[in-house]
Design an enzyme around this catalytic site. Structure first.
Site, PDB file in Angstrom:
ATOM      1  N   ASP A 125      40.650 -26.009   2.725  1.00 32.20           N
ATOM      2  CA  ASP A 125      40.271 -26.663   1.482  1.00 32.20           C
ATOM      3  C   ASP A 125      39.810 -28.091   1.802  1.00 32.20           C
ATOM      4  OD1 ASP A 125      40.516 -26.498  -1.677  1.00 32.20           O
ATOM      5  OD2 ASP A 125      41.560 -28.338  -1.124  1.00 32.20           O
ATOM      6  N   TYR A 231      38.846 -36.922  -4.150  1.00 35.90           N
ATOM      7  CA  TYR A 231      37.531 -36.449  -4.585  1.00 35.90           C
ATOM      8  C   TYR A 231      36.631 -37.615  -4.989  1.00 35.90           C
ATOM      9  CZ  TYR A 231      39.437 -31.785  -4.366  1.00 35.90           C
ATOM     10  OH  TYR A 231      39.998 -30.619  -3.905  1.00 35.90           O
ATOM     11  N   HIS A 285      41.103 -17.904  -2.083  1.00 37.87           N
ATOM     12  CA  HIS A 285      40.981 -19.215  -1.452  1.00 37.87           C
ATOM     13  C   HIS A 285      42.162 -19.519  -0.536  1.00 37.87           C
ATOM     14  CE1 HIS A 285      39.766 -23.437  -1.201  1.00 37.87           C
ATOM     15  NE2 HIS A 285      41.005 -23.788  -1.503  1.00 37.87           N
TER      16      HIS A 285
END
Length: 303
Positions: A125, A231, A285
């Site tokens: 990730d 982010y 994921h």
């Protein structure tokens, strides 16, 4: 520098250090590197080949528990940091503290704290983005690279330019750029939305109630803001100086990832001089939680 303290609570909160594992020889350490203190779980012979495992969002070191066991049994030295802003590591203020250059510097200095100049680096990730960037910015630091369900940075950037589908799948990346609102939504109702982010992106049963309790305890230590700043810092980061990874690379990809188009996995291999792709049908994921073969593949690749 500041670290958000966990709120006062009357419920029993599990420890989130190495005591979560009963394996002998697994220990919590604290490393002062790159102007922050990182909590690092370490295991295995200190003189064995070194592997650094990098977690993503909303994970912490515990997400690698199965791989820690497998790699130690395969005679590796394993170090797993809580990346800055997560769990028991420091959470510096501001967005710039979470640029890729800072996260990469953390990894380089972590490797040096083990008395090494290089290591195998594996990331999942967002930790996979950090791993890609370590290999692209400082190739000599990486012996072999392992990537789990995250595309090469160039592939991700180009796909966002031309794929409305991937733009929609990456909605949370844009949402996290909004001031304050993401923090409020993710922290409310005992972090129910963060719990949903685990359960919606994984296969049923991947995260049981006991595991989720551990994650919620880890989130409380630093709060939500530092993780969102990953982010925000990513959007402010300069690109790496090269596109091609020169180190041997294995990409493991759960084909049922709802956030990332599987075609990006194949295109990512094209940016590796010596790259291999291993796909896992019916895996999400969280492929390393759901398929034992991932640990086996990593052990073979790193050996």
């Amino acid at each position: 520098m500041s670290t958000t303290k966990p709120p006062t609570t009357t419920e029993t909160v599990p420890d989130t250090d190495a005591s979560l594992l009963t394996d002998q020889g697994v220990e919590s350490t604290y490393r002062d590197i790159n102007d922050v203190q990182l909590h690092v779980v370490a295991a295995g012979d200190p003189d064995a080949p070194l592997v650094v495992l990098l977690h993503g969002h909303p994970d912490f070191w515990y997400g690698w528990r199965d791989q820690i066991r497998s790699l130690v049994e395969a005679d590796f030295r394993v170090v797993v940091p809580d990346q800055r802003g997560c769990n028991l590591s420091d959470a510096p203020d501001g967005i710039d503290a979470y640029r890729q250059s800072e996260l990469v510097a953390d990894v380089r200095e972590l490797i040096r704290s083990e008395g090494r100049e290089s290591a195998h680096v594996v990331g999942h990730d967002f930790g996979g983005f950090v791993a890609w960037n370590v290999a692209l910015r400082h190739p000599s630091v990486v012996d072999r690279l392992g990537i789990l369900n995250v595309p090469h940075p160039t592939v991700y950037r180009e796909t966002l330019r031309f794929s409305p589908e991937q733009i929609a799948r990456s909605w949370y990346v844009w949402f996290y750029q909004v001031p304050r609102l993401p923090e409020w939504l993710l922290a409310r109702n005992d972090m129910a939305n963060l719990v949903d982010s685990l359960e919606i992106t994984s296969n049923p049963g991947t995260f049981d109630d006991e595991t989720i309790a551990c994650y919620k305890a880890a989130w409380r230590h630093t709060g939500v803001t530092p993780r969102i700043n990953w982010y925000r810092g990513f959007r402010r980061s300069d690109g790496p100086p090269r596109d091609t990874v020169t180190r041997p690379t294995l990409i493991c990809w759960g084909e049922d990832d709802i956030a990332l188009r599987p075609s990006m996995a194949e295109r990512s291999v094209d940016y590796c001089e010596d790259g291999r792709l291993r796909t896992f049908p019916d895996a999400s994921h969280w492929v390393h939680h759901e398929r034992d073969e991932v640990s086996e593949a990593l052990c073979r690749h790193l050996s």
